[in-house]
Design an enzyme around this catalytic site. Structure first.
Site: not given
Ligand code: NAD
Length: 280
Positions: A96, A119, A52
């Site tokens: 995460q 997200d 990422k």
């Protein structure tokens, strides 16, 4: 033989488009950073986090890394998220998953400002997607829609069977296929006659989380098969939820693992970050 849907190539195309967009935004004085939070040192999570950060560097946005010890408390994590919610230059916040067992993931997801929820996991983002309003889309399902569109797979009126009903893949996937005017069936662990049901699918999207579960008996001749699963087999090689070698000769198009859905997730995360910078 099926056409191989090349997620690596398509994700690269998307990232190249985003890189150009970021340059234009920068020239107009619009910039922003993605905050990436990792708690603990799970090796798979470390790989995702690194990928990422690399993607941010490629498209030209800043990434701020917060690598917190496994012992971080829920309160400490929520405090950091609140600080990042307030920081002007932070346009996206990513935590995460999975988190260590002592931290409630739902609480953490809900603490992220919907304005920075790149997200797309916050209930407000999910609600907006459900009723077709603007908001961040969940990255993996949004990436699959892009894979299908950019491979000229017509979704309108097609019967799409999604196997899996998780909040991050199965459910949002079904909603996005509905948005594309597909006729959608969701199958899950309690579904009866799974092979017969799947055999009716024009588009079969597999997110079961079980290595090489779906074989030839589940797939209609000419179907498009999307494999979301990621596993390591006994030889430490990556494989999906689908028996690629068996299904390849029946399907008209199929995603490989690796190189199918996986790279799209990060590309769509970058797309959400750029959307956040653009809209701010
Ligand atoms: P999950 O375990 O949360 O959900 C699995 C779903 O499959 C459940 O809804 C369950 O009902 C269904 N299921 C389980 N066994 C079944 C069976 N025998 N028959 C029918 N349905 C069954 O998993 P998830 O988070 O949705 O992820 C699914 C897979 O996709 C995993 O392998 C995961 O690693 C992978 N994944 C990949 C990406 C990516 O970027 N490529 C992103 C997220 C998840």
């Amino acid at each position: 033989m099926a056409k191989i849907i090349d997620g690596k190539k398509i994700s690269q195309e998307i990232k190249a488009e985003l890189k150009e967009k970021v340059a234009v935004l920068k020239a107009a004085g619009k910039t922003g950073a993605l905050a990436v939070i990792q708690v603990g040192e799970d090796p798979a999570s470390s790989v995702y986090v690194r990928n990422k950060k690399n993607a941010c560097a490629y498209i030209g946005i800043e990434s701020l890394a917060y690598e917190l010890p496994e012992s971080t408390t829920e309160a400490e994590l929520l405090k950091l998220i609140e600080e990042l919610n307030q920081k002007e230059e932070v346009k996206g916040i990513l935590v995460q998953l999975p988190l260590p067992g002592h931290i409630c993931e739902d609480k953490v997801i809900q603490a992220i400002s919907p304005k920075k929820d790149v997200d797309g996991f916050h209930p407000q983002s999910v609600g907006a997607m459900t009723i077709g309003e603007k908001g961040f889309l969940s990255c993996t399902p949004a990436g699959i829609i892009q894979l299908l569109k950019r491979s000229d797979v017509d979704m309108e009126g097609k019967h799409c069977v999604v196997i899996g009903r998780s909040n991050i893949v199965g459910k949002p996937m079904a909603l996005l296929m509905l948005r594309e005017n597909a006729t959608v069936t969701i199958a899950h662990s309690r579904t009866k006659n799974l092979p017969e049901l799947c055999k009716q699918a024009d588009i079969l999207i597999v997110a079961i989380g079980k290595p090489r579960f779906i074989g030839a008996e589940y797939v209609k001749e000419g179907a498009v098969v999307i494999d979301v699963g990621i596993h390591r087999n006994e030889n430490n090689k990556l494989c999906g939820d689908v028996k690629f070698d068996e299904v390849e000769s029946i399907a008209s198009a199929i995603t490989p693992v690796p190189g199918g859905v996986g790279p799209m997730t990060i590309a769509m995360l970058m797309s959400n970050c750029v959307q956040s910078i653009e809209e701010d």
